[in-house]
Design a protein around this motif. Structure first.
Motif, short mmCIF file in Angstrom:
data_model
loop_
_atom_site.label_atom_id
_atom_site.label_comp_id
_atom_site.label_asym_id
_atom_site.label_seq_id
_atom_site.Cartn_x
_atom_site.Cartn_y
_atom_site.Cartn_z
N VAL A 124 0.73 -1.32 0.09
CA VAL A 124 0.00 0.09 0.01
C VAL A 124 0.85 1.36 -0.04
O VAL A 124 2.27 1.10 0.29
N GLY A 125 0.12 2.41 -0.25
CA GLY A 125 0.91 3.76 -0.28
C GLY A 125 1.26 3.76 -1.60
O GLY A 125 0.20 3.83 -2.68
N LEU A 126 2.72 4.09 -2.27
CA LEU A 126 2.85 4.36 -3.30
C LEU A 126 3.03 3.02 -4.10
O LEU A 126 4.00 2.42 -4.14
N THR A 127 1.85 2.63 -4.86
CA THR A 127 2.09 1.52 -5.40
C THR A 127 2.21 1.77 -7.05
O THR A 127 1.59 2.51 -7.52
N VAL A 187 4.94 10.49 -3.50
CA VAL A 187 4.72 10.23 -2.08
C VAL A 187 3.09 10.14 -2.06
O VAL A 187 2.47 11.16 -2.45
N GLN A 188 2.51 9.23 -1.21
CA GLN A 188 1.13 9.22 -0.82
C GLN A 188 0.90 9.14 0.75
O GLN A 188 1.85 9.09 1.46
N GLY A 189 -0.36 9.52 1.07
CA GLY A 189 -0.47 9.69 2.49
C GLY A 189 -0.23 10.82 3.19
O GLY A 189 -0.04 10.82 4.47
N ARG A 190 0.04 12.08 2.49
CA ARG A 190 0.40 13.30 3.03
C ARG A 190 -1.08 13.67 3.60
O ARG A 190 -1.95 13.57 2.77
N GLY A 191 -0.95 14.50 4.76
CA GLY A 191 -2.19 15.41 5.28
C GLY A 191 -3.28 14.36 5.33
O GLY A 191 -3.31 13.33 6.01
N GLU A 192 -4.63 14.65 4.86
CA GLU A 192 -5.73 13.96 5.01
C GLU A 192 -5.80 12.70 4.32
O GLU A 192 -6.47 11.71 4.71
N ALA A 193 -4.90 12.21 3.46
CA ALA A 193 -4.81 11.02 2.75
C ALA A 193 -3.84 10.04 3.55
O ALA A 193 -4.35 8.94 3.22
N ALA A 194 -3.53 10.53 4.64
CA ALA A 194 -3.05 9.62 5.60
C ALA A 194 -4.22 8.45 6.14
O ALA A 194 -3.54 7.19 6.36
N ALA A 195 -5.31 8.93 6.24
CA ALA A 195 -6.41 8.02 7.01
C ALA A 195 -6.52 6.99 5.90
O ALA A 195 -6.94 5.75 6.23
N GLU A 215 -6.37 3.00 6.64
CA GLU A 215 -7.68 2.34 6.32
C GLU A 215 -7.12 0.87 5.60
O GLU A 215 -7.48 0.00 5.76
N ASP A 216 -6.14 1.25 4.41
CA ASP A 216 -5.82 0.07 3.45
C ASP A 216 -4.95 -0.84 4.03
O ASP A 216 -5.09 -2.05 3.95
N ALA A 217 -4.10 -0.26 4.96
CA ALA A 217 -3.28 -1.26 5.77
C ALA A 217 -4.00 -2.11 6.65
O ALA A 217 -3.81 -3.41 6.80
N LEU A 218 -5.14 -1.77 7.55
CA LEU A 218 -5.93 -2.35 8.29
C LEU A 218 -6.79 -3.33 7.78
O LEU A 218 -6.91 -4.65 8.01
N ALA A 219 -7.10 -3.02 6.38
CA ALA A 219 -7.77 -3.76 5.58
C ALA A 219 -7.29 -4.99 5.21
O ALA A 219 -7.94 -6.08 5.22
N LEU A 226 3.47 8.36 9.60
CA LEU A 226 2.51 7.59 9.07
C LEU A 226 2.85 6.29 9.17
O LEU A 226 2.02 5.15 9.63
N ALA A 227 4.08 5.80 8.48
CA ALA A 227 4.40 4.38 8.60
C ALA A 227 4.66 3.78 9.96
O ALA A 227 4.50 2.76 10.27
N THR A 228 5.27 4.76 10.87
CA THR A 228 5.33 4.24 12.30
C THR A 228 4.02 4.01 12.85
O THR A 228 3.88 2.90 13.52
N GLN A 229 3.13 4.91 12.65
CA GLN A 229 1.74 4.58 13.14
C GLN A 229 1.07 3.06 12.77
O GLN A 229 0.64 2.49 13.37
N VAL A 230 1.20 2.96 11.32
CA VAL A 230 0.65 2.07 10.64
C VAL A 230 1.33 0.67 11.43
O VAL A 230 0.87 -0.31 11.81
#
Ligand code: KIV
Length: 267
Positions: free
Chosen positions: A140-143, A155-163, A167-171, A189-193
């Motif tokens: 997930v992320g920059l696929t 780069v993906q997941g900056r700002g609001e796109a982090a959610a 969600e992708d990783a949890l799914a 974000l990677a650390t949080q995931v």
């Protein structure tokens, strides 16, 4: 011989706080060298489309090419677990059709798991494959297969796109993935995931907070001079070393120095 790293062992490594080492490989010789160097996972990435075949993206890579390269990597892998990418186009459509491709990869190459790109949108497929005991590494992320949708390797997941990335990783974890590649996302974000998931995260361009790290083998060795993102580190200036060696060979051939008498055969 040291036993091969297994899919369930990846989770054990995370729980033990042992970082997981992953390198991409595309042939027997490099697989053997990387395996003997102690790499845990050899990823037969569809990045082979760029670093081996010279395409601008990974999109042209075919299922036949992935199986061809994965078969060679498995022969050299030694103790390393071998994971093979599902190429662009083979993961779309009904899950049973994706499974036909995954079965071919496992059956014909002898690798232990497949990797596929996508989060929430791939949940049904991941559940179907893992439900049939085909281990899946998610990504997930920059696929890179989404390069056109993203408008470049951005780069993906900056700002609001982090959610969305979370969600992708949890799914994919919920769907049964054994590990997940986090590519091209901000470090926090990677650390949080990584903290939220029980399966290991393997980072590339995702900072030091992941459970493991992957690099494209040709980048690590300084052999590929195409795209060079900031997260790439060269552990060898291999391109320069190779050119110097071949230039010496060429010079010796032209000067009549090689082959010398000892390189010939007696009558
Ligand atoms: O194709 C590939 O090599 C990959 C890695 C960069 C994660 O997907």
């Amino acid at each position: 011989m040291t036993p091969r790293v297994t899919v369930p062992e990846l989770g054990r490594l995370k729980r033990a706080g042992q970082r997981i080492v992953c390198v991409t490989a595309y042939d027997y010789t490099f697989a053997k060298l990387f395996g003997e160097a102690g790499v845990d996972i050899l990823l037969v990435g569809d990045s082979l489309g760029m670093v081996i075949l010279g395409h601008e993206t990974t999109l042209p890579v075919t299922l036949e090419q992935m199986i061809h390269h994965a078969t060679a990597v498995v022969r050299g892998a030694g103790r390393a677990l071998v994971v093979c990418d599902m190429p662009f186009g083979e993961c779309h459509g009904p899950a049973h059709r994706v499974m036909d491709a995954a079965v071919r990869i496992l059956k014909e190459s002898g690798c232990q798991a497949v990797k596929l790109e996508g989060g929430v949108r791939m949940v049904e497929t991941i559940r179907y494959l893992t439900g049939h005991h085909i281990p899946v590494m998610a990504h997930v992320g920059l696929t890179p297969q989404s390069v056109h949708a993203f408008g470049g390797f951005k780069v993906q997941g900056r700002g609001e796109a982090a959610a969305q990335v979370l969600e992708d990783a949890l799914a994919v974890e919920q769907a049964g993935a054994c590990a997940v590649i986090l590519e091209g996302i901000p470090t926090p974000l990677a650390t949080q995931v990584t903290q939220r998931l029980t399966i290991p995260t393997i980072g590339i361009g995702a900072g030091p907070g992941c459970d493991g790290q992957v690099l494209v083998g040709y980048d690590l060795l300084g052999l590929f001079d195409g795209v060079r993102p900031r997260f790439v580190k060269h552990y060898l200036e291999g391109g320069q070393t190779v050119m110097e060696a071949v230039a010496r060979f060429a010079q010796e051939v032209r000067d009549g120095v090689f082959p010398a008498p000892e390189h010939g055969f007696d009558p």
